[in-house]
Design an enzyme around this catalytic site. Sequence first.
Site, PDB file in Angstrom:
ATOM      1  N   GLU A   1     -23.937  34.003  99.044  1.00 18.89           N
ATOM      2  CA  GLU A   1     -23.091  32.850  98.750  1.00 18.89           C
ATOM      3  C   GLU A   1     -21.686  33.290  98.345  1.00 18.89           C
ATOM      4  O   GLU A   1     -20.691  32.649  98.697  1.00 18.89           O
ATOM      5  CB  GLU A   1     -23.729  31.996  97.656  1.00 18.89           C
ATOM      6  CG  GLU A   1     -24.983  31.275  98.140  1.00 18.89           C
ATOM      7  CD  GLU A   1     -25.690  30.514  97.029  1.00 18.89           C
ATOM      8  OE1 GLU A   1     -25.714  29.279  97.086  1.00 18.89           O
ATOM      9  OE2 GLU A   1     -26.218  31.177  96.109  1.00 18.89           O
TER      10      GLU A   1
ATOM     11  N   GLU B   1     -33.970  31.782  98.471  1.00 18.10           N
ATOM     12  CA  GLU B   1     -34.263  31.008  97.260  1.00 18.10           C
ATOM     13  C   GLU B   1     -35.482  30.100  97.375  1.00 18.10           C
ATOM     14  O   GLU B   1     -36.192  29.882  96.384  1.00 18.10           O
ATOM     15  CB  GLU B   1     -33.041  30.167  96.873  1.00 18.10           C
ATOM     16  CG  GLU B   1     -31.916  30.939  96.206  1.00 18.10           C
ATOM     17  CD  GLU B   1     -30.914  31.497  97.187  1.00 18.10           C
ATOM     18  OE1 GLU B   1     -29.792  31.831  96.775  1.00 18.10           O
ATOM     19  OE2 GLU B   1     -31.249  31.602  98.394  1.00 18.10           O
TER      20      GLU B   1
END
Length: 260
Positions: free
Chosen positions: A114, A134
Site C-alpha cells: 500500500e 489481509e
Amino acid sequence: MEDKELIQVETEGHLAIVILANPPVNVLTDQIISELDAAIEEIAKLPDIRAVILRAAGEKAFAAGADIGQFPSLTEETGIQLVDKGKRVFDKLAASNVPVICAIQGLALGAGLELAIACDIRVVEEDAKLGLPETGLGILPGYAGTQRLSRLVGIGKAKELVLSGVLLSGQEAYEVGLAERVVPKGGAFEAAKELAEKVAAKGPVAVANAKRAINEGIELPLAEAQELESYLFSKLVGTADMQEGVKAFKEKRKPVFQGK
C-alpha cells in the site's frame, strides 16, 4: 539531514532518498509511519529537491506489512484511528509536489505494498513478491489498498488480488501494471535513481503541474479534466523555466531550470 531511528533520509543533488530501516523485514509499525510522516514534511521544505526515491534497507523486504501484533486488541474506534493515520501519511506522500519513485526488492506485502502504490512510479526486482494478503487475517487492506490498487490495475484484477491474497512476482506485477519497470535482482535502487535523475533534469514546476494534472484529472469527467490541464498549462506559460527550456532547445543544449 538528521536520521530518524527507523527512517533515514539522504540528499544527493536534487534527489532525496528515504530509506525504511526497520530490520529484518521493515515492518511498518506506528513509529515508522510517524517517522515517515516527519520525513515527508522535512523534504517538502527543501527547495532544491526535485524527486524522491523511497527504498528499504536489507535484501529480504521492501516492507513485509503492518505490525500484526497490534490487531487483536483493536476496537472499531481504534481500528479507524489506525488506518486513518496510515491513509493520512500515505496521502501526503502521494500529494507531494515532487514525484516519488519506489524501489522494491524482496517482499512488499500488505501495508508495504500500500505504501508502494501511494508512490508515483514503482521499480521492482523480478524476483520480488508483492501482494495484499489481509483477507487471510480476516481483515482488508486499510491504507487505501483497495482503492489505489483498483485504479492501477483495474477493478477485476484488484478483486482477484485482494480477495484471494495471491502473491505476484516482480515480473508478474509489471505485466499487470502494478509496477512500471522490472529489473534484475539487486537492480531496483540504481534503476530508480537513474529514472529520478531524468525527472530531476526537467522543469520542476512543469513536473509538479503535470503530476497534479494526472492525479486530479483521473478522478474527474474528461471535460473537467481537460479544463484542469488547460489551467495548469496556462500557469507555466511565461515562466522563467519555460523560457529557458525553449532557449535551450533552440541552442541545442541541456536546459538549466531554476524552478521559477
